[in-house]
Design a protein around this motif. Structure first.
Motif, PDB file in Angstrom:
ATOM      1  N   UNK A  18       6.150 -70.122 -72.096  1.00 22.46           N
ATOM      2  CA  UNK A  18       5.950 -70.576 -73.474  1.00 22.46           C
ATOM      3  C   UNK A  18       7.230 -70.245 -74.243  1.00 22.46           C
ATOM      4  N   UNK A  19       8.095 -71.264 -74.349  1.00 23.55           N
ATOM      5  CA  UNK A  19       9.415 -71.016 -74.950  1.00 23.55           C
ATOM      6  C   UNK A  19       9.771 -72.066 -75.996  1.00 23.55           C
ATOM      7  N   UNK A  24      13.386 -74.204 -80.211  1.00 18.86           N
ATOM      8  CA  UNK A  24      13.438 -74.817 -81.543  1.00 18.86           C
ATOM      9  C   UNK A  24      14.338 -73.989 -82.468  1.00 18.86           C
ATOM     10  N   UNK A  25      14.183 -72.684 -82.428  1.00 26.31           N
ATOM     11  CA  UNK A  25      15.026 -71.795 -83.243  1.00 26.31           C
ATOM     12  C   UNK A  25      16.499 -71.927 -82.827  1.00 26.31           C
ATOM     13  N   UNK A  26      16.749 -71.920 -81.514  1.00 30.07           N
ATOM     14  CA  UNK A  26      18.132 -71.987 -81.015  1.00 30.07           C
ATOM     15  C   UNK A  26      18.779 -73.330 -81.360  1.00 30.07           C
ATOM     16  N   UNK A  27      18.030 -74.419 -81.186  1.00 34.39           N
ATOM     17  CA  UNK A  27      18.569 -75.729 -81.531  1.00 34.39           C
ATOM     18  C   UNK A  27      18.808 -75.859 -83.025  1.00 34.39           C
ATOM     19  N   UNK A  28      17.877 -75.374 -83.830  1.00 33.53           N
ATOM     20  CA  UNK A  28      18.021 -75.477 -85.292  1.00 33.53           C
ATOM     21  C   UNK A  28      19.285 -74.758 -85.742  1.00 33.53           C
ATOM     22  N   UNK A  29      19.499 -73.544 -85.238  1.00 39.34           N
ATOM     23  CA  UNK A  29      20.696 -72.790 -85.615  1.00 39.34           C
ATOM     24  C   UNK A  29      21.964 -73.490 -85.129  1.00 39.34           C
ATOM     25  N   UNK A  30      21.921 -74.017 -83.898  1.00 38.20           N
ATOM     26  CA  UNK A  30      23.099 -74.673 -83.321  1.00 38.20           C
ATOM     27  C   UNK A  30      23.445 -75.965 -84.070  1.00 38.20           C
ATOM     28  N   UNK A  31      22.444 -76.795 -84.315  1.00 33.62           N
ATOM     29  CA  UNK A  31      22.702 -78.068 -84.992  1.00 33.62           C
ATOM     30  C   UNK A  31      23.163 -77.846 -86.427  1.00 33.62           C
ATOM     31  N   UNK A  32      22.595 -76.847 -87.097  1.00 30.17           N
ATOM     32  CA  UNK A  32      23.062 -76.515 -88.448  1.00 30.17           C
ATOM     33  C   UNK A  32      24.503 -76.018 -88.425  1.00 30.17           C
ATOM     34  N   UNK A  33      24.826 -75.220 -87.418  1.00 29.78           N
ATOM     35  CA  UNK A  33      26.186 -74.677 -87.279  1.00 29.78           C
ATOM     36  C   UNK A  33      27.219 -75.795 -87.163  1.00 29.78           C
ATOM     37  N   UNK A  34      26.859 -76.870 -86.437  1.00 32.33           N
ATOM     38  CA  UNK A  34      27.829 -77.941 -86.176  1.00 32.33           C
ATOM     39  C   UNK A  34      27.587 -79.201 -87.003  1.00 32.33           C
ATOM     40  N   UNK A  78      23.317 -71.241 -76.015  1.00 29.90           N
ATOM     41  CA  UNK A  78      22.904 -70.254 -75.013  1.00 29.90           C
ATOM     42  C   UNK A  78      23.000 -68.829 -75.557  1.00 29.90           C
ATOM     43  N   UNK A  79      24.002 -68.585 -76.405  1.00 34.95           N
ATOM     44  CA  UNK A  79      24.146 -67.253 -77.002  1.00 34.95           C
ATOM     45  C   UNK A  79      22.981 -66.959 -77.956  1.00 34.95           C
ATOM     46  N   UNK A  80      22.560 -67.974 -78.710  1.00 34.88           N
ATOM     47  CA  UNK A  80      21.396 -67.796 -79.602  1.00 34.88           C
ATOM     48  C   UNK A  80      20.147 -67.531 -78.767  1.00 34.88           C
ATOM     49  N   UNK A  81      19.976 -68.299 -77.696  1.00 35.38           N
ATOM     50  CA  UNK A  81      18.821 -68.100 -76.809  1.00 35.38           C
ATOM     51  C   UNK A  81      18.802 -66.667 -76.284  1.00 35.38           C
ATOM     52  N   UNK A 188      -0.481 -80.188 -69.663  1.00 37.95           N
ATOM     53  CA  UNK A 188      -1.248 -80.398 -70.889  1.00 37.95           C
ATOM     54  C   UNK A 188      -2.596 -81.019 -70.541  1.00 37.95           C
ATOM     55  N   UNK A 189      -2.537 -82.046 -69.712  1.00 34.88           N
ATOM     56  CA  UNK A 189      -3.746 -82.771 -69.322  1.00 34.88           C
ATOM     57  C   UNK A 189      -4.679 -81.910 -68.476  1.00 34.88           C
ATOM     58  N   UNK A 190      -4.113 -81.184 -67.528  1.00 32.53           N
ATOM     59  CA  UNK A 190      -4.936 -80.445 -66.559  1.00 32.53           C
ATOM     60  C   UNK A 190      -5.303 -79.033 -67.014  1.00 32.53           C
ATOM     61  N   UNK A 191      -4.394 -78.385 -67.741  1.00 33.14           N
ATOM     62  CA  UNK A 191      -4.599 -76.967 -68.064  1.00 33.14           C
ATOM     63  C   UNK A 191      -4.553 -76.665 -69.558  1.00 33.14           C
ATOM     64  N   UNK A 192      -4.333 -77.689 -70.382  1.00 32.31           N
ATOM     65  CA  UNK A 192      -4.304 -77.474 -71.831  1.00 32.31           C
ATOM     66  C   UNK A 192      -3.100 -76.691 -72.317  1.00 32.31           C
ATOM     67  N   UNK A 193      -2.020 -76.669 -71.520  1.00 26.92           N
ATOM     68  CA  UNK A 193      -0.801 -75.964 -71.919  1.00 26.92           C
ATOM     69  C   UNK A 193       0.074 -76.933 -72.713  1.00 26.92           C
ATOM     70  N   UNK A 194       0.311 -76.618 -73.982  1.00 30.80           N
ATOM     71  CA  UNK A 194       1.121 -77.502 -74.818  1.00 30.80           C
ATOM     72  C   UNK A 194       2.410 -76.810 -75.234  1.00 30.80           C
ATOM     73  N   UNK A 195       3.504 -77.539 -75.120  1.00 32.60           N
ATOM     74  CA  UNK A 195       4.804 -77.002 -75.516  1.00 32.60           C
ATOM     75  C   UNK A 195       4.945 -77.111 -77.039  1.00 32.60           C
ATOM     76  N   UNK A 196       4.990 -75.982 -77.722  1.00 28.91           N
ATOM     77  CA  UNK A 196       5.081 -75.983 -79.194  1.00 28.91           C
ATOM     78  C   UNK A 196       6.538 -76.128 -79.623  1.00 28.91           C
ATOM     79  N   UNK A 197       7.126 -77.245 -79.254  1.00 30.69           N
ATOM     80  CA  UNK A 197       8.554 -77.500 -79.467  1.00 30.69           C
ATOM     81  C   UNK A 197       8.713 -78.685 -80.419  1.00 30.69           C
TER      82      UNK A 197
END
Length: 199
Positions: A18-19, A24-34, A78-81, A188-197
């Motif tokens: 579950x990542x 989302x946090x790492x991408x948000x910081x990276x895209x804002x940076x650039x 990757x550094x933010x991650x 998601x379909x079989x086990x109800x695992x949803x990526x909160x991304x």
């Protein structure tokens, strides 16, 4: 439930781990940076696409010149991650499957992330001892939806592709599994695992 398969392959982000919020946090910081706009539905649709390819798609979509090299932007993310991973990652319900078959079947991770980043996330989750191999996008010529990632996992485990089962959360990953000749299970379909991304 999965006794008929000789080996198990897990996608990582949104599947075994579950990542979603981490990335989302790492991408948000990276895209804002650039200075690259954040299009949430587009970002969600690109789940599982390697970082550099995602940046290329974003630059093309917004008709932007690259503000820095792809390597620099990838390294920044990757550094933010690495910096915030411990706060955000944990195993999903698939941990039970991994623990059940540990020592009984070979298990690998086949991910669109780069191998070093994936290894760090898996270690943060404390599940590295359950897995024999980690195959990231940097270890194959063509990432998902090409079958290369999962075929490499099968090769490393010494198991024929048709005897492997793949757990995935993305359409790209399920397509890659099908193209590799493997059974793909939509978590998601079989086990109800949803990526909160970027929901």
């Amino acid at each position: 439930m999965f006794d008929q398969y000789e080996a198990i392959i897990f996608d990582m982000d949104g599947t075994l781990v579950d990542s979603g919020q981490l990335h989302e946090v790492a991408w948000t910081e990276t895209l804002n940076q650039y200075g690259i706009p954040i299009d949430r539905p587009l970002m969600r649709s690109l789940a599982g696409v390697p970082t550099k390819k995602t940046i290329e798609i974003l630059l093309d979509k917004f008709s932007l010149e690259a503000p820095a090299s792809l390597d620099e932007m990838n390294d920044y993310k990757e550094a933010v991650v690495a910096k915030v991973a411990q706060q955000y990652v944990k195993p999903t319900a698939l941990l039970e499957v991994a623990e059940r078959y540990a020592g009984k079947k070979p298990m690998s991770v086949g991910t669109g992330a780069y191998t070093e980043e994936a290894r760090g996330i898996i270690e943060h989750c404390g599940i590295g001892h359950l897995l024999e191999h980690i195959v990231g996008a940097d270890l194959v010529a063509n990432p998902k939806p090409a079958p290369d990632t999962f075929l490499r996992c099968a090769e490393l485990m010494g198991v024929a592709p048709e005897k492997c089962v793949v757990f995935e959360d993305s359409k790209l990953g399920l397509e890659a599994a099908e193209r590799a000749g493997m059974v793909g299970i939509d978590v998601l379909e079989s086990l109800g695992i949803e990526n909160d991304y970027f929901l």
